[in-house]
Design a protein around this motif. Structure first.
Motif, PDB file in Angstrom:
ATOM      1  N   SER A 111       0.830  -1.207   0.000  1.00  0.00           N
ATOM      2  CA  SER A 111       0.000   0.000   0.000  1.00  0.00           C
ATOM      3  C   SER A 111       0.863   1.257   0.000  1.00  0.00           C
ATOM      4  N   GLU A 112       1.900   1.275   0.839  1.00  0.00           N
ATOM      5  CA  GLU A 112       2.776   2.447   0.913  1.00  0.00           C
ATOM      6  C   GLU A 112       3.537   2.662  -0.395  1.00  0.00           C
ATOM      7  N   LYS A 153       1.426   4.163  -3.133  1.00  0.00           N
ATOM      8  CA  LYS A 153       1.292   5.614  -2.932  1.00  0.00           C
ATOM      9  C   LYS A 153       2.482   6.368  -3.504  1.00  0.00           C
ATOM     10  N   ARG A 154       3.642   5.706  -3.539  1.00  0.00           N
ATOM     11  CA  ARG A 154       4.867   6.334  -4.048  1.00  0.00           C
ATOM     12  C   ARG A 154       5.074   6.068  -5.536  1.00  0.00           C
TER      13      ARG A 154
END
Length: 324
Positions: free
Chosen positions: A201-202, A205-206
């Motif tokens: 998920s992180e 986002k990037r």
């Protein structure tokens, strides 16, 4: 799969320096401590005996998981030829040996490990080996201001051992150092899968490209069913490990969860086989993760090329899925 012969010989040499009975007792005690440890509280290894015992007990399986994942990265990006590698939480160096076997292009490896006893053992094991130059740093990765830019960044069995409050910070540092591909491996447990989902998920986002195992960036269909995504790799047990574990079986199966992210690229297939294929005389059943959810696919002999591909496929392989 087997350990590289030079690594097996190096392990046998260091094992021979320790009393056999003490080694067995220490390995069993360390294994229990690791199983009972909570997130962020991995046991500290302080002595040469503990370092050797842990490497003899766990290094073959750790090597097997990382070697398997590196093969998946090579499949996803056949032209990937890293020259700079960063191994965070390097331990006794399993990822170094696995990466060097996969990519002869490597020219420099930076290995960061905070436990001095393990670092010293890692240095012993690579002495005289045909490996790229290795820079060992005895440090807590979170205490460093900056990580070196690298084509290949690896964190194997590390992320789940740190406190949850600093995990995003660590991930940010790993991703900032990544100029090619980032590889993360955790135990193949529900907790390991949950860890991978948070990392995924992180990274999405990037704007990271998720190369494997996920063939899409949508919701994990296994998680939606209270199931978990993991894979396995069988490795031959060296004689020293069979003695240490009192094991009759000549092999062990390491279960692991993993994630490969890159600055650029796309998954090599739009599906991933997430369970062992079930083979019958005239059909093969596959469970495949796709953007449309989990698909139960049956391939019959009459399907020719699809049958041949299914017959040669294993758990973890990509599978091109074409909705009817």
């Amino acid at each position: 799969m087997q350990l590289p012969a030079s690594l097996q010989r190096a392990l046998e040499r260091v094992i021979a320096t320790q009393p056999a009975a003490a080694l067995e007792q220490t390995a069993a005690a360390l294994s229990n401590r690791y199983r009972e440890a909570s997130a962020g509280s991995a046991p500290v290894i302080t002595s040469p005996l503990e370092a050797v015992a842990y490497a003899a007990w766990r290094m073959p399986a750790t090597y097997a998981a990382l070697r398997s994942v590196f093969k998946r990265l090579a499949e996803a990006q056949p032209d990937f030829a890293p020259t700079r590698m960063l191994d965070v939480g390097a331990g006794s160096g399993a990822a170094i040996w696995a990466a060097a076997e996969q990519w002869p292009s490597l020219r420099r490896i930076v290995a960061i490990e905070r436990q001095p006893a393990i670092t010293r053992l890692g240095e012993q094991l690579v002495t005289g080996a045909d490996l790229p130059p290795i820079i060992w740093q005895r440090s807590d990765v979170l205490a460093l201001d900056r990580l070196p830019d690298s084509d290949l960044v690896v964190a194997g069995y590390v992320y789940g051992e740190i406190e949850s409050a600093v995990r995003v910070l660590l991930l940010s540092r790993l991703w900032n150092a990544t100029h090619g591909a980032l590889v993360l491996v955790e135990p193949g447990t529900p907790a390991g899968h949950a860890t991978m989902l948070s990392i995924r998920s992180e990274l999405i986002k990037r704007d990271a490209s998720i190369l494997a195992p996920c063939p899409h960036t949508g919701e994990c269909p296994l998680a939606a069913r209270n199931d978990w995504c993991h894979f396995g790799q069988r490795i031959a047990r060296p004689a020293f490990q069979r003695r240490l574990k009192g094991a009759a079986a000549p092999f062990e199966d390491e279960k692991f969860a993993y994630l490969i992210a890159a600055r650029h690229g796309a998954p090599p297939a739009n599906g991933r086989i997430v369970r062992h294929p079930i083979t019958h005389s005239k059909r093969i059943e596959l469970q495949v993760c796709t953007a449309q959810g989990l698909q139960h696919i049956t391939v019959t002999r009459s399907q020719g090329e699809a049958w041949r591909r299914a017959r040669d496929s294993v758990w973890g392989d990509g599978w091109d899925y074409h909705p009817s």
